[in-house]
Design a protein around this motif. Sequence first.
Motif, PDB file in Angstrom:
ATOM      1  N   LEU A   1      71.323 -41.806  42.538  1.00 11.30           N
ATOM      2  CA  LEU A   1      70.524 -40.641  42.920  1.00 11.30           C
ATOM      3  C   LEU A   1      71.039 -39.359  42.277  1.00 11.30           C
ATOM      4  N   SER A   2      71.971 -39.476  41.336  1.00 16.38           N
ATOM      5  CA  SER A   2      72.631 -38.299  40.779  1.00 16.38           C
ATOM      6  C   SER A   2      71.933 -37.737  39.553  1.00 16.38           C
ATOM      7  N   TYR A   3      70.917 -38.424  39.026  1.00 16.83           N
ATOM      8  CA  TYR A   3      70.370 -38.030  37.731  1.00 16.83           C
ATOM      9  C   TYR A   3      68.875 -37.768  37.826  1.00 16.83           C
ATOM     10  N   GLY A   4      68.458 -36.687  37.155  1.00 15.21           N
ATOM     11  CA  GLY A   4      67.039 -36.416  37.021  1.00 15.21           C
ATOM     12  C   GLY A   4      66.444 -35.719  38.243  1.00 15.21           C
ATOM     13  N   ASP A   5      65.299 -35.044  38.023  1.00 23.76           N
ATOM     14  CA  ASP A   5      64.642 -34.319  39.114  1.00 23.76           C
ATOM     15  C   ASP A   5      64.215 -35.243  40.234  1.00 23.76           C
ATOM     16  N   ARG A   6      63.666 -36.404  39.901  1.00 24.28           N
ATOM     17  CA  ARG A   6      63.169 -37.330  40.917  1.00 24.28           C
ATOM     18  C   ARG A   6      64.311 -37.823  41.790  1.00 24.28           C
ATOM     19  N   GLU A   7      65.425 -38.184  41.145  1.00 25.95           N
ATOM     20  CA  GLU A   7      66.587 -38.631  41.887  1.00 25.95           C
ATOM     21  C   GLU A   7      67.174 -37.496  42.733  1.00 25.95           C
ATOM     22  N   ALA A   8      67.107 -36.262  42.214  1.00 22.14           N
ATOM     23  CA  ALA A   8      67.670 -35.116  42.919  1.00 22.14           C
ATOM     24  C   ALA A   8      66.949 -34.870  44.236  1.00 22.14           C
ATOM     25  N   ALA A   9      65.662 -35.139  44.281  1.00 23.99           N
ATOM     26  CA  ALA A   9      64.918 -34.968  45.522  1.00 23.99           C
ATOM     27  C   ALA A   9      65.492 -35.845  46.621  1.00 23.99           C
TER      28      ALA A   9
END
Length: 363
Positions: A300-308
């Motif tokens: 969950l540490s990478y990218g906008d989608r994961e950041a959500a």
Amino acid sequence: MAIDESVGRTMKAAHMARSEGRRVIIKAGELIEARFARGVSPSLAARKVLALLIEKASGNAWQPGAHTITKKELRGSHESNDRLNDTLDELMAVHFKMPTISGRGRDAVLTAALIAWNIEETDDDGLSTVEWEFSEPARQMLQGSDYYARLNRAALLALQSKYSVTIFEIGCLLIGRHDRTWRGGLDDLREKLGVPHSALRNFADFRRFVLKPAKVEIDQLAHFTFDWEEKRAPGRGRRIAEVELCFTPKRSAAINAAADEVERPKVGRRSRRDGTVEHLRVVESGKALPAPSTFPTGSLSYGDREAAFAGVARAYGGGWDKDLIAEAYRTHMGDKLDTLTGTALLSSWEGFCKSYASRRPKP
């Protein structure tokens, strides 16, 4: 434990339901069809607590003597301990009315309390218990009952209108029959639902505050839909003389959708029902992000989608590693995760993070 052959089908079904887990509550048809004594309209909390007491007693509810339940179990009704005492006091005052035969062999109406007494431990913790006994008339009714409703436990506890609970129970009782309609006069229906005598005398208000809220909740959460028909009195203008409550089974896809909704957090339920959730945003590090379409397969540490998802885990995960929670979530959801998208997915993830944190000590 052997099932006592002196009892009817209802107590036998309750005994079997208990051995199969806590998915359904078996409630006697006589108790569902009974009416509240005039002037008594149990609150939403009281109706849910009563259902949990019936579930806990299960196939032994007809027997004399005490039953015991923990306050932690009663919090399944979404009531905290500090309000439980008031709810139990309320249940002690509830009386039901049902047809019977008098000692002279004539048709009569029985009015009796549901609960004879209760003992509540005073310690304010989840392990404190409540002991109670059903009244003798209630136990006699339960012992001889031969018809019942299977109430989806999670759906019943998710309902937020006290009238929805009663209509839901009626629907569960009728949905397996050829005739799935309840019929009665408006005063009969008001008494059946426990609407206070002086309240909602105008049918437009009754429709607005009783029937419509029940319909939207039941249609979203139950395995059937609910509607009603209004019958006007001939020669009396627009006066409503009779109301029919109509219940229709859902198709498999709709049943699965209702089951999924019951498992989701209550927050956002109205928006999901109204179809107004498409533009919800999640804010992470001051940046507005679109509601995602799928759950990440990696960290969950990478990218906008994961950041959500990472932001939700940090806010509600109790300090546990976000990827550890994510892996547990994927295991818990299984194939369901392939069909969950958008705001519904975020709500499900948020609910899981809260549950994960509540079940474990802080890291």
